[in-house]
Design an enzyme around this catalytic site. Structure first.
Site, PDB file in Angstrom:
ATOM      1  CE  LYS A   1      -4.705  -9.420  -1.177  1.00 41.73           C
ATOM      2  NZ  LYS A   1      -3.821  -8.389  -1.774  1.00 41.73           N
TER       3      LYS A   1
ATOM      4  CG  HIS B   1       4.396  -2.791   2.803  1.00 46.42           C
ATOM      5  ND1 HIS B   1       3.177  -3.217   3.270  1.00 46.42           N
ATOM      6  CD2 HIS B   1       4.237  -1.475   2.523  1.00 46.42           C
ATOM      7  CE1 HIS B   1       2.331  -2.197   3.266  1.00 46.42           C
ATOM      8  NE2 HIS B   1       2.957  -1.139   2.816  1.00 46.42           N
TER       9      HIS B   1
ATOM     10  NE  ARG C   1      -5.857   4.886   6.678  1.00 43.52           N
ATOM     11  CZ  ARG C   1      -4.664   4.386   6.972  1.00 43.52           C
ATOM     12  NH1 ARG C   1      -3.654   5.201   7.213  1.00 43.52           N
ATOM     13  NH2 ARG C   1      -4.466   3.084   7.001  1.00 43.52           N
TER      14      ARG C   1
END
Length: 705
Positions: A197, A240, A324
């Site tokens: 990654k 997830h 957020r």
């Protein structure tokens, strides 16, 4: 950056890296909480568009806060502009020249007198520089401190902070030695499979190491200008799972339980639920407490989401933090009976959190399905175009339609193609899922491809019903989720019945409009001689063409032949606003569907999915087109009023170009060119009434290049 922060950063340079971060965060958090803002917000600028802008407007209005919208050229007449108290033009369609222009947004804040900016999600919501500039100019940024955004925006930094805070971090290498040999050595130590990654950005590549390392470096350099890599353990069949957290300026933190967002397409979420299925209360509590530790570690303020990877044994590992409000926040609101946008505004104004952890109760189960303009059968290719017809489920306490578009609006090619979020709540997972599938059946769209039928297929898949989900769900069940669909003979019978009933209703409307007492079509007229007749409808759907032979038996009953099968058919059709409800009885079996007829096309929406059917252009219409030169589909499909003419004499058009907009039965119909040609004459203008099958545009055909 103020002087205190500069001193801290200089201090950290004299300490080891880990110790430096500890000092930086500890002192920084004390500075942050020692200067708690107490500024009421009476006017709020929303630096976003679409459904999230509409969502923020609704809560602000409820709180008595006036709202300011911004809009780009294509968004001038959009829903969020109409809903806000004020609206300001911000630039052309490109985001880089409009919604990402922080300087323009801050200028509008000054001009409008707004005290605060709500960034929504996307665009500037996680932009460190913008958050810092807001603070510098005395504008309340409805979000976390810039430093928290920065800490969580760089993966290597966030991993170190989380590890020190006691948040489980997946095994991996985040070191400074970035040689290929060292990365391979660390990968062998961790154990394959591994993920490669980029330090900045998301994603991962669990594939052949050397070639994928080279590929990942190229991609990272191109996307972020930085080829530093992380090597991490790859979790097979991961889930997830993310936790909604909230912090305030007074040092209070809570979690509002977890969401499961495992089912994704193109690595993007498509359906989410809360709480996560099959999670024990012990794991749920551990997830929540770990998420709160993560928020505390960076001095977080406002709404945030801590994302975890969950393995098959329900061990979880920190993945990243989204600094957020998330797209899927409504499902957390549904299970906790909260308004997180209201929480954001109150916290941004300096108020403490409305609830303590002990006061937050989990109730029931909630799903969110994201309805997109896309083609699931073409790799979920994003789409755009007009919403010629849009009917939705009835909103209620347990059903929310989060959207930024209305019927007649256009899904723009310039922005995300999401049409709406369908959010439902039930007392348990089973009841919530049943409600979701029912509501998806009531979500009917004409004008562009959508994923509604795919969502229905997904929500009714046995493994999904059982809660057996992972991020590989769609590829693992691809064949079942994309079955071969063949229209049934009963569907052709329904379509033929709808055409017959529509003709009858059109005759009644025409007679009523003329007020002709001698009309044989007027209500109450005497029966017509030889009204019992036979006719054939040629109907096509999904590449299948059927000739439906209809024998009128009287009293609203018909005998229909499709292939070698014969059916006894009857029914009725009710017009409700812009939707035709067909009640059809075939051999004693009752079915109900919604019908939308547009020209020669018919859309049949059933509880299990939608179908598009077409009937060929009648011979007399083709002859009329040929005689008048009105080719290319420029014929009135029904009686109506000309609303708009797009073309002028001498103009060259291509197949599919819009020619005329008609209004009929309170609906807009866009008549498009069936082929290339040159406009010779426009036969009607705006405001003119036209009868069905009337030529509207005289055209001369040309050959396609």
């Amino acid at each position: 950056m103020n002087a205190d922060w500069r001193k801290i950063l200089r201090l950290s340079n004299h300490l080891n890296y880990s110790r430096g971060w500890q000092v930086l965060r500890s002192v920084g958090h004390r500075l942050q909480h020692s200067s708690v803002p107490h500024r009421p917000i009476s006017k709020l600028l929303i630096a976003n568009r679409g459904e999230i802008a509409c969502r923020v407007v609704r809560t602000a209005r409820k709180m008595g806060v006036r709202t300011v919208a911004v809009y780009s050229d294509p968004d001038k007449g959009s829903m969020h502009v109409d809903m806000a108290d004020e609206a300001y033009h911000i630039g052309p369609a490109a985001s880089q020249e409009s919604y990402l222009r922080g300087d323009k947004i801050l200028d509008i804040v000054k001009r409008s007198g707004a005290q605060a900016i709500h960034p929504g999600y996307g665009f500037l919501s996680e932009n460190v520089e913008f958050a810092e500039r807001c603070s510098k100019e005395g504008v309340i940024f409805v979000g976390p401190p810039a430093q928290a955004i920065r800490d969580m925006g760089i993966k290597s930094t966030s991993k170190i902070i989380m590890s020190e805070a006691g948040v489980p971090v997946i095994g991996g290498y985040h070191g400074e030695d970035q040689s290929d040999a060292r990365l391979r050595q660390e990968a062998d130590k961790i154990g394959f499979p591994v993920m490669i990654k980029a330090v900045r950005g998301g994603g991962g590549k669990p594939e052949e190491f050397e070639e994928q390392l080279e590929s990942a470096r190229r991609e990272a350099t191109k996307s972020f200008g930085d080829d530093v890599m992380l090597i991490e353990k790859f979790v097979e069949r991961p889930r997830h799972v993310e936790v909604q957290v909230f912090g305030d300026h007074h040092g209070n933190y809570v979690y509002l339980f977890e969401r499961d967002c495992s089912v994704q397409r193109r690595h993007q979420k498509i359906i989410e639920e809360a709480p996560a299925p099959g999670i024990s209360w012990e794991v749920r509590k551990s997830l929540g407490e770990a998420a709160v530790r993560a928020a505390k570690a960076v001095g977080y303020v406002g709404a945030g989401t801590v994302e975890f990877i969950l393995d098959a044994s329900h061990k979880f590992y920190f993945m990243e933090m989204n600094t957020r409000l998330q797209v899927e926040h409504p499902i957390s609101e549904m299970i906790t009976n909260t308004d997180l946008v209201e929480w954001q505004l109150r916290v941004a104004a300096g108020e403490p959190l409305p609830l303590t952890q002990e006061q937050i109760q989990l109730s029931g189960h909630s799903f969110e399905a994201r309805i997109y303009a896309e083609d699931p059968n073409s790799g979920f290719l994003p789409g755009a175009g007009p919403l010629d017809h849009l009917s939705t489920p009835q909103a209620s306490k347990h059903v929310r339609i989060e959207t930024g578009v209305r019927e007649g609006d256009e899904v723009s090619v310039h922005y995300d193609p999401m049409i709406a979020k369908l959010v439902v709540w039930g007392h348990d997972r089973s009841s919530a899922l049943n409600l979701l599938t029912t509501c998806l059946g009531d979500y009917n769209i004409v004008g562009l491809n959508t994923n509604v039928d795919f969502l229905m297929s997904l929500a009714t898949h046995p493994s999904f019903v059982a809660g057996d989900v992972s991020t590989d769900f769609i590829p693992d069940h691809y064949n079942e989720l994309f079955p071969e669909r063949t229209p049934s003979q009963q569907l052709f019978c329904q379509s033929a019945l709808a055409l017959i009933l529509e003709e009858e209703q059109e005759g009644i409307r025409a007679a009523a409009a003329t007020q002709d007492p001698t009309s044989p079509f007027r209500p109450g007229a005497v029966p017509r001689i030889n009204h019992t007749l036979s006719r054939t409808f040629s109907i096509t759907s999904g590449g299948v063409e059927e000739n439906v032979q209809v024998a009128y038996m009287g009293s609203g009953k018909y005998k229909m032949s499709v292939g070698s099968s014969i059916f006894e058919v009857s029914g009725s059709m009710l017009q409700d606003n812009n939707v035709c409800h067909l009640n059809c009885v075939i051999d004693g079996n009752v079915s109900r569907s919604r019908i939308v007829i547009q020209g020669r096309d018919m859309y049949v929406f059933t509880p299990t999915g939608g179908w598009k059917l077409s009937v060929p252009t009648p011979k007399f219409e083709k002859e009329m087109s040929s005689a008048t030169g009105a080719t290319g589909g420029a014929i009135a499909p029904m009686p109506g009023v000309i609303e708009k003419v797009f073309v002028t004499p001498g103009q060259t058009v291509a197949a599919g170009d819009p020619l005329v907009v008609m209004i009929a039965m309170k609906m807009e119909y866009v008549i498009k060119a069936a082929g290339p040609g040159v406009v010779e004459k426009v036969l009607f203008g705006q405001g003119d009434n036209v009868a069905k099958n009337t030529p509207l545009i005289k055209m001369k055909e040309t050959e396609a290049e």
